[in-house]
Design an enzyme around this catalytic site. Structure first.
Site, PDB file in Angstrom:
ATOM      1  N   TYR A 165      59.380 112.621 110.004  1.00 28.43           N
ATOM      2  CA  TYR A 165      60.474 112.890 109.066  1.00 28.43           C
ATOM      3  C   TYR A 165      61.742 113.242 109.840  1.00 28.43           C
ATOM      4  CZ  TYR A 165      56.939 113.261 105.385  1.00 28.43           C
ATOM      5  OH  TYR A 165      55.923 113.007 104.511  1.00 28.43           O
ATOM      6  N   ARG A 181      51.359 112.688 107.815  1.00 30.01           N
ATOM      7  CA  ARG A 181      51.655 111.315 108.253  1.00 30.01           C
ATOM      8  C   ARG A 181      50.870 111.026 109.527  1.00 30.01           C
ATOM      9  NH1 ARG A 181      57.723 109.462 106.353  1.00 30.01           N
ATOM     10  NH2 ARG A 181      57.016 109.067 104.245  1.00 30.01           N
ATOM     11  N   ASP A 215      49.300 107.836 101.244  1.00 26.39           N
ATOM     12  CA  ASP A 215      50.654 108.398 101.292  1.00 26.39           C
ATOM     13  C   ASP A 215      51.499 107.923 100.119  1.00 26.39           C
ATOM     14  OD1 ASP A 215      53.168 109.291 101.930  1.00 26.39           O
ATOM     15  OD2 ASP A 215      53.240 108.412 103.926  1.00 26.39           O
ATOM     16  N   GLN A 251      47.455 106.976 106.024  1.00 29.10           N
ATOM     17  CA  GLN A 251      48.537 106.070 105.603  1.00 29.10           C
ATOM     18  C   GLN A 251      48.285 105.473 104.224  1.00 29.10           C
ATOM     19  OE1 GLN A 251      48.912 103.225 108.796  1.00 29.10           O
ATOM     20  NE2 GLN A 251      50.511 104.399 109.821  1.00 29.10           N
ATOM     21  N   SER A 282      55.332 107.105 100.886  1.00 26.21           N
ATOM     22  CA  SER A 282      55.616 105.788 101.463  1.00 26.21           C
ATOM     23  C   SER A 282      55.499 104.687 100.418  1.00 26.21           C
ATOM     24  CB  SER A 282      54.665 105.504 102.634  1.00 26.21           C
ATOM     25  OG  SER A 282      54.952 106.360 103.719  1.00 26.21           O
TER      26      SER A 282
END
Length: 373
Positions: free
Chosen positions: A229, A121, A129, A126, A132
Site C-alpha cells: 500500500y 496482501r 482480496d 490474493q 483488489s
C-alpha cells in the site's frame, strides 16, 4: 454449518455476497446455504437461480435463524442479525475505521466479525482480496464514467471532415484501480500518462504503454508502505510532486485519481487552483471521494462543475457493475472460507496469519491490533 446470505440494506448497494456458483460450491463442502429473498435481484440474480443451486430462499428471519456464518458485501447492522448463533461469524467488507461503532456493537453482541478488506496482501491470499477484485472494476468503470461526461471522443479519428485529436488521460495512483484505468483508457484510444508515489510502479505504467510522470532526485520519499500500500510522503516530495503535477495537469482532458491510504483520509492530489488551469470541458473522476477525496471540491454522489471542469464523485463504484462485482466478491469469500475448511468439523478453522489480520471481534471484545493501536 449454516451459511446465511443476507440482502444488502445500505443505500445504493446493488451487490450480493453469494452467487448460484458459490452457493453450489459451499454446498459441495458440506454446508447448508440460506439466501434472503430478493438478495440478488439488483445484481441480476433471481431467487429461483439460488434455489436451483441448492439454497433455501426465505425471509431474513428464517435465513438468519441458527446461522453459523453470515455473508455480506457491506457490514449488516447488528439489530438486523437477530437469530444468528452466538459467536456467529460476520464475513463482509466491514469498513472498520469508518464504522467503528458498528464494530463495537458486533463485539457487544458476541459476534466474530471478520473484515475482508483487512486481508493481508500475501501470495496465498490474493484470491481472497476483495479490495483488489473490486478496485479492478472501479478503475475500468472510472474511465467509462469519464468518457460519458466528456464531450469529445477518446481516440484519434481521421475523417473526410477532418481529424479528431486523441484525448489525453492522466491516472494518479497506480494500484489495482489505476492500472486497470490505464489499460481501459488505452483501449479506448486515449494518450495515457500516470504517476504514483511508489517508484516500483514506473515499470508497470510503461508496460501498459503509458507515459510515467515521476518526481526525480528528491530525498525523503516514504511512498512504499507495508503490504504494497502507499503511505505518507515527505514534505519535500509533496512540494516537488505538486509542481510536477501542476505543469502536467493543465494539458490533460481526463484525470482519474485513485489514491488511498488505509485508515487515513485520502491524500489531496488536486487543488482548486490546479483545476482552474485545465481546459473547459475536461473531466476529473475522484475514486477516493468517499474517503475525503483526492480532488478539492469533489462531492460524494455528485457530478459537479468547477472552472468549466466536471468533477465526478460517484459513490460505491463497484456497485455500478453489480453483476460482475458480485461474482468476483462472492468468489473472494468462497476462496477464503474454503481454504480453511476442516472436513472433520465441517467448518472453517482460521490460521494465525490470516485470522489475526482480519478478525475484528471475538469473545465479546475488539481484538484487532489495527483498531486497538
Amino acid at each position: 454449518m449454516k451459511i446465511a446470505v443476507v440482502k444488502e440494506q445500505a443505500a445504493g448497494e446493488k451487490r450480493v455476497a453469494a452467487t448460484p456458483e458459490t452457493v453450489k460450491k459451499f454446498i459441495g463442502l458440506g454446508a447448508e446455504v440460506a439466501v434472503e429473498a430478493g438478495a440478488g435481484l439488483t445484481a441480476s440474480i433471481a431467487d429461483a437461480d439460488y434455489a436451483a443451486a441448492g439454497a433455501t430462499v426465505a425471509d431474513r428471519a428464517a435465513v438468519l435463524a441458527g446461522a453459523d456464518i453470515v455473508l455480506g458485501v457491506q457490514g449488516p447492522a447488528v439489530e438486523s442479525l437477530a437469530g444468528a448463533k452466538p459467536g456467529a461469524w460476520i464475513v463482509a467488507g466491514l469498513n472498520p475505521f469508518g464504522e467503528r461503532a458498528r464494530v463495537d456493537a458486533y463485539a457487544a453482541a458476541g459476534y466474530e466479525a471478520l473484515a475482508m478488506e483487512f486481508m493481508p496482501r500475501i501470495t496465498r491470499a490474493q484470491s481472497m482480496d476483495i479490495l483488489s477484485s473490486q478496485s479492478n472494476l472501479s478503475g475500468y468503470k472510472a474511465v467509462l464514467d469519464a468518457a460519458a461526461e466528456y464531450g469529445k471522443a477518446f481516440p484519434m479519428m481521421m475523417t473526410a471532415a477532418g481529424t479528431v485529436s486523441a484525448a489525453k488521460a492522466f491516472i494518479m495512483g497506480v494500484g489495482v484501480a489505476g492500472l486497470q484505468a490505464i489499460a481501459t483508457a488505452r483501449r479506448l484510444g486515449a494518450q495515457v500518462s500516470a504517476t504514483d508515489v511508489r517508484a516500483a510502479t514506473k515499470e508497470q505504467i510503461e508496460s501498459l504503454g503509458a507515459k510515467a510522470i515521476f518526481v526525480e532526485k528528491v530525498a525523503g520519499i516514504e511512498g512504499e508502505g507495508t503490504g504494497g500500500y502507499a503511505t505518507e510522503m515527505s514534505d519535500e516530495y509533496k512540494a516537488a510532486q505538486a509542481e510536477l503535477v501542476s505543469a502536467h495537469i493543465a494539458k490533460q482532458d481526463i484525470v482519474i485519481t485513485t489514491a488511498l491510504i488505509p485508515g487515513r483520509p485520502a491524500p489531496r492530489l488536486i487543488t482548486d487552483a490546479q483545476i482552474a488551469t485545465m481546459k473547459p470541458g475536461s473531466v476529473i473522476v475522484d475514486l477516493a471521494v468517499e474517503q475525503g477525496g483526492n480532488v478539492e471540491g469533489a462531492v460524494p454522489g455528485e457530478v459537479v462543475e468547477r472552472h468549466g471542469v466536471k468533477i465526478v464523485g460517484h459513490r460505491n463504484v463497484p456497485s455500478r457493475l453489480a453483476t460482475d462485482a458480485s461474482a468476483l466478491f462472492s468468489r473472494n469469500l468462497f476462496n477464503f472460507l474454503s481454504a480453511f475448511w476442516d472436513k472433520d468439523k465441517n467448518a472453517p478453522v482460521l490460521d494465525e496469519e490470516i485470522g489475526n489480520a482480519i478478525r475484528l471481534t471475538q469473545g465479546g471484545r475488539v481484538v484487532n491490533e489495527r483498531l486497538l493501536g
